[in-house]
Design a protein around this motif. Structure first.
Motif, PDB file in Angstrom:
ATOM      1  N   GLU A   1       1.633   7.892  71.579  1.00 22.64           N
ATOM      2  CA  GLU A   1       2.583   8.624  71.285  1.00 22.64           C
ATOM      3  C   GLU A   1       2.194  10.376  71.168  1.00 22.64           C
ATOM      4  O   GLU A   1       2.935  11.305  71.430  1.00 22.64           O
ATOM      5  N   VAL A   2       1.101  10.403  70.679  1.00 22.29           N
ATOM      6  CA  VAL A   2       0.453  11.508  70.465  1.00 22.29           C
ATOM      7  C   VAL A   2       0.173  12.106  71.877  1.00 22.29           C
ATOM      8  O   VAL A   2       0.600  13.525  72.313  1.00 22.29           O
ATOM      9  N   GLN A   3      -0.135  11.376  72.753  1.00 24.23           N
ATOM     10  CA  GLN A   3      -0.370  11.966  74.201  1.00 24.23           C
ATOM     11  C   GLN A   3       1.092  12.101  75.007  1.00 24.23           C
ATOM     12  O   GLN A   3       1.313  13.346  75.668  1.00 24.23           O
ATOM     13  N   PHE A   4       2.160  11.579  74.672  1.00 25.93           N
ATOM     14  CA  PHE A   4       3.158  11.717  75.229  1.00 25.93           C
ATOM     15  C   PHE A   4       3.930  13.166  74.664  1.00 25.93           C
ATOM     16  O   PHE A   4       4.654  13.617  75.201  1.00 25.93           O
ATOM     17  N   GLU A   5       3.708  13.246  73.412  1.00 25.08           N
ATOM     18  CA  GLU A   5       4.347  14.371  72.767  1.00 25.08           C
ATOM     19  C   GLU A   5       3.872  15.696  73.533  1.00 25.08           C
ATOM     20  O   GLU A   5       4.499  16.802  73.460  1.00 25.08           O
ATOM     21  N   LYS A   6       2.707  15.569  74.360  1.00 21.55           N
ATOM     22  CA  LYS A   6       2.226  17.036  75.066  1.00 21.55           C
ATOM     23  C   LYS A   6       2.891  17.131  76.348  1.00 21.55           C
ATOM     24  O   LYS A   6       2.817  18.001  76.869  1.00 21.55           O
ATOM     25  N   LEU A   7       3.641  16.121  76.809  1.00 19.25           N
ATOM     26  CA  LEU A   7       4.452  16.231  78.188  1.00 19.25           C
ATOM     27  C   LEU A   7       5.556  17.215  77.932  1.00 19.25           C
ATOM     28  O   LEU A   7       6.259  17.278  76.849  1.00 19.25           O
ATOM     29  N   LYS A   8       5.884  17.769  78.963  1.00 18.69           N
ATOM     30  CA  LYS A   8       7.107  18.679  78.963  1.00 18.69           C
ATOM     31  C   LYS A   8       8.556  17.790  79.284  1.00 18.69           C
ATOM     32  O   LYS A   8       8.429  16.919  80.129  1.00 18.69           O
ATOM     33  N   LYS A   9       9.336  18.103  78.284  1.00 19.63           N
ATOM     34  CA  LYS A   9      10.578  16.999  78.350  1.00 19.63           C
ATOM     35  C   LYS A   9      11.626  17.645  79.474  1.00 19.63           C
ATOM     36  O   LYS A   9      12.402  16.804  79.767  1.00 19.63           O
ATOM     37  N   SER A  10      11.284  18.784  79.965  1.00 14.72           N
ATOM     38  CA  SER A  10      12.057  19.193  81.027  1.00 14.72           C
ATOM     39  C   SER A  10      11.677  18.697  82.547  1.00 14.72           C
ATOM     40  O   SER A  10      12.419  18.705  83.399  1.00 14.72           O
ATOM     41  N   GLU A  11      10.443  17.822  82.346  1.00 13.24           N
ATOM     42  CA  GLU A  11      10.165  17.406  83.593  1.00 13.24           C
ATOM     43  C   GLU A  11      10.284  15.924  83.721  1.00 13.24           C
ATOM     44  O   GLU A  11      10.089  15.277  82.509  1.00 13.24           O
ATOM     45  N   PRO A  12      10.738  15.188  84.696  1.00 12.23           N
ATOM     46  CA  PRO A  12      10.599  13.724  84.531  1.00 12.23           C
ATOM     47  C   PRO A  12       9.324  13.084  84.376  1.00 12.23           C
ATOM     48  O   PRO A  12       8.253  13.578  84.620  1.00 12.23           O
ATOM     49  N   VAL A  13       9.444  11.882  83.803  1.00 11.64           N
ATOM     50  CA  VAL A  13       8.113  11.107  83.492  1.00 11.64           C
ATOM     51  C   VAL A  13       8.199   9.736  84.156  1.00 11.64           C
ATOM     52  O   VAL A  13       9.165   9.249  84.045  1.00 11.64           O
ATOM     53  N   MET A  14       7.542   9.785  84.924  1.00 10.95           N
ATOM     54  CA  MET A  14       7.109   8.553  85.806  1.00 10.95           C
ATOM     55  C   MET A  14       5.994   7.458  85.202  1.00 10.95           C
ATOM     56  O   MET A  14       4.804   8.057  85.309  1.00 10.95           O
ATOM     57  N   VAL A  15       6.070   6.356  84.881  1.00  6.56           N
ATOM     58  CA  VAL A  15       5.361   5.728  84.467  1.00  6.56           C
ATOM     59  C   VAL A  15       5.094   4.186  84.959  1.00  6.56           C
ATOM     60  O   VAL A  15       6.067   3.893  85.454  1.00  6.56           O
ATOM     61  N   TYR A  16       3.730   3.707  85.087  1.00  8.44           N
ATOM     62  CA  TYR A  16       3.565   2.239  85.751  1.00  8.44           C
ATOM     63  C   TYR A  16       2.492   1.941  84.970  1.00  8.44           C
ATOM     64  O   TYR A  16       1.502   2.555  84.393  1.00  8.44           O
ATOM     65  N   CYS A  17       2.079   0.476  84.980  1.00  9.81           N
ATOM     66  CA  CYS A  17       1.083  -0.147  84.399  1.00  9.81           C
ATOM     67  C   CYS A  17       0.690  -1.381  85.709  1.00  9.81           C
ATOM     68  O   CYS A  17       0.754  -0.794  86.857  1.00  9.81           O
ATOM     69  N   ALA A  18       0.374  -2.351  84.998  1.00  8.36           N
ATOM     70  CA  ALA A  18      -0.257  -3.439  86.177  1.00  8.36           C
ATOM     71  C   ALA A  18       1.017  -4.264  86.666  1.00  8.36           C
ATOM     72  O   ALA A  18       1.323  -4.333  87.792  1.00  8.36           O
ATOM     73  N   LYS A  19       1.795  -4.586  85.507  1.00  9.26           N
ATOM     74  CA  LYS A  19       2.789  -5.397  86.097  1.00  9.26           C
ATOM     75  C   LYS A  19       4.256  -5.054  85.547  1.00  9.26           C
ATOM     76  O   LYS A  19       5.003  -5.808  86.107  1.00  9.26           O
ATOM     77  N   GLY A  20       4.397  -4.251  84.591  1.00 11.61           N
ATOM     78  CA  GLY A  20       5.519  -3.698  84.175  1.00 11.61           C
ATOM     79  C   GLY A  20       5.749  -3.847  82.675  1.00 11.61           C
ATOM     80  O   GLY A  20       6.737  -3.335  82.381  1.00 11.61           O
ATOM     81  N   GLY A  21       5.042  -4.501  82.108  1.00 14.54           N
ATOM     82  CA  GLY A  21       5.190  -4.504  80.670  1.00 14.54           C
ATOM     83  C   GLY A  21       5.136  -3.127  79.781  1.00 14.54           C
ATOM     84  O   GLY A  21       5.951  -3.021  78.879  1.00 14.54           O
ATOM     85  N   ARG A  22       3.667  -2.875  79.770  1.00 11.41           N
ATOM     86  CA  ARG A  22       3.484  -1.725  79.117  1.00 11.41           C
ATOM     87  C   ARG A  22       4.396  -0.568  79.696  1.00 11.41           C
ATOM     88  O   ARG A  22       4.926   0.226  78.750  1.00 11.41           O
ATOM     89  N   SER A  23       4.739  -0.384  80.925  1.00  8.44           N
ATOM     90  CA  SER A  23       5.503   0.801  81.229  1.00  8.44           C
ATOM     91  C   SER A  23       6.906   0.601  80.879  1.00  8.44           C
ATOM     92  O   SER A  23       7.463   1.740  80.263  1.00  8.44           O
ATOM     93  N   HIS A  24       7.476  -0.558  80.377  1.00  7.21           N
ATOM     94  CA  HIS A  24       8.587  -0.804  79.827  1.00  7.21           C
ATOM     95  C   HIS A  24       8.671  -0.171  78.681  1.00  7.21           C
ATOM     96  O   HIS A  24       9.624   0.426  78.020  1.00  7.21           O
ATOM     97  N   ASP A  25       7.786  -0.848  77.793  1.00  7.35           N
ATOM     98  CA  ASP A  25       7.472  -0.195  76.315  1.00  7.35           C
ATOM     99  C   ASP A  25       7.684   1.282  76.260  1.00  7.35           C
ATOM    100  O   ASP A  25       8.020   2.024  75.447  1.00  7.35           O
TER     101      ASP A  25
END
Length: 124
Positions: free
Chosen positions: A66-90
């Motif tokens: 969450e601390v890491q995510f706070e540093k991201l720009k909300k104006s830019e799209p965020v694209m996430v991925y993990c190994a199978k899709g579990g962590r990225s969904h969280d």
């Protein structure tokens, strides 16, 4: 009301969000200049398979995402991925709650990306 029937199956939609299959996810990665592309896997997992070019690593299991995510720009799209899709969904749900409006997750994760034969960048 079926005016979409003759449109191509994959159509670029600006403001797209949600789960995307590998080919569409790749299209978004390639067509979006300003973005946060995040690999949520452990550094060890990344070393084993490589990562999507341009991705930064935020290890979801390290605990302070969450601390890491706070540093991201909300104006830019965020694209996430993990190994199978579990962590990225969280992560997707977390980012949406934090007020990010354009969040995309790679459906099926890196496994699906590799199965689709898409390119990875090997880390040294």
């Amino acid at each position: 009301n079926n005016s979409q029937s003759n449109e191509p199956k994959y159509r670029y939609v600006s403001g797209i969000s949600g789960q995307l299959p590998p080919v569409l996810f790749q299209q978004q990665v390639n067509e979006t200049k300003e973005k946060n592309l995040i690999d949520l896997r452990t550094p060890q997992e990344i070393a084993e398979t490589g990562k999507i070019k341009g991705a930064i690593n935020i290890d979801f299991d390290a605990g302070n995402v969450e601390v890491q995510f706070e540093k991201l720009k909300k104006s830019e799209p965020v694209m996430v991925y993990c190994a199978k899709g579990g962590r990225s969904h969280d992560a997707y749900n977390m980012l949406r709650k934090m007020g990010f409006t354009r969040v995309m997750e790679l459906k099926g994760g890196m496994d699906a990306w590799l199965d689709a034969g898409l390119e990875v960048e090997k880390t040294k």
